[in-house]
Write a protein that holds these residues in place. Structure first.
Motif, PDB file in Angstrom:
ATOM      1  N   ALA A  16       0.817  -1.213   0.000  1.00 44.42           N
ATOM      2  CA  ALA A  16       0.000   0.000   0.000  1.00 44.42           C
ATOM      3  C   ALA A  16       0.849   1.261   0.000  1.00 44.42           C
ATOM      4  O   ALA A  16       0.417   2.302  -0.492  1.00 44.42           O
ATOM      5  CB  ALA A  16      -0.930  -0.004   1.203  1.00 44.42           C
ATOM      6  N   VAL A  28      -5.796   3.812  -2.317  1.00 45.03           N
ATOM      7  CA  VAL A  28      -5.488   2.661  -1.465  1.00 45.03           C
ATOM      8  C   VAL A  28      -6.749   2.125  -0.785  1.00 45.03           C
ATOM      9  O   VAL A  28      -6.913   0.912  -0.649  1.00 45.03           O
ATOM     10  CB  VAL A  28      -4.413   3.037  -0.429  1.00 45.03           C
ATOM     11  CG1 VAL A  28      -4.225   1.935   0.599  1.00 45.03           C
ATOM     12  CG2 VAL A  28      -3.099   3.342  -1.126  1.00 45.03           C
ATOM     13  N   THR A  54      -3.837  -2.356   5.266  1.00 42.80           N
ATOM     14  CA  THR A  54      -3.678  -1.701   3.972  1.00 42.80           C
ATOM     15  C   THR A  54      -3.814  -0.190   4.114  1.00 42.80           C
ATOM     16  O   THR A  54      -3.024   0.579   3.544  1.00 42.80           O
ATOM     17  CB  THR A  54      -4.712  -2.238   2.959  1.00 42.80           C
ATOM     18  OG1 THR A  54      -4.633  -3.668   2.923  1.00 42.80           O
ATOM     19  CG2 THR A  54      -4.460  -1.696   1.581  1.00 42.80           C
ATOM     20  N   GLY A  58      -1.166   2.832   3.423  1.00 44.22           N
ATOM     21  CA  GLY A  58      -1.537   3.968   2.598  1.00 44.22           C
ATOM     22  C   GLY A  58      -1.283   5.286   3.300  1.00 44.22           C
ATOM     23  O   GLY A  58      -0.860   6.260   2.677  1.00 44.22           O
TER      24      GLY A  58
END
Length: 78
Positions: A16, A28, A54, A58
């Motif tokens: 990410a 993302v 994730t 990001g």
């Protein structure tokens, strides 16, 4: 924070970062939701911790991007 080392969450986090660096955290977020949708569609379960890992990656990528843009704006980059 042992939850992030379980399963493949470090991959979620790691992949990410460059996505947010090139695009944004909103991109993302779409990737994270898409990955979880894919997992569920193929018989797995929706995993909120994968999604969180994730998004955290990001966030790191977006912070790096903002820092690079700040350096460029201030004229201090390369």
């Amino acid at each position: 924070m042992s939850w992030i080392t379980e399963s493949n969450r470090m991959k979620h986090f790691g992949y990410a970062i460059p996505c947010a660096l090139v695009f944004t955290i909103l991109f993302v977020a779409g990737l994270a939701a898409g990955m979880e949708f894919k997992d569920r569609a193929h018989g797995g379960a929706w995993d909120w911790l994968d999604l969180l890992a994730t998004l955290l990656g990001g966030l790191v990528g977006q912070i790096i991007q903002a820092f690079i843009l700040f350096l460029i704006w201030k004229g201090g980059a390369v």
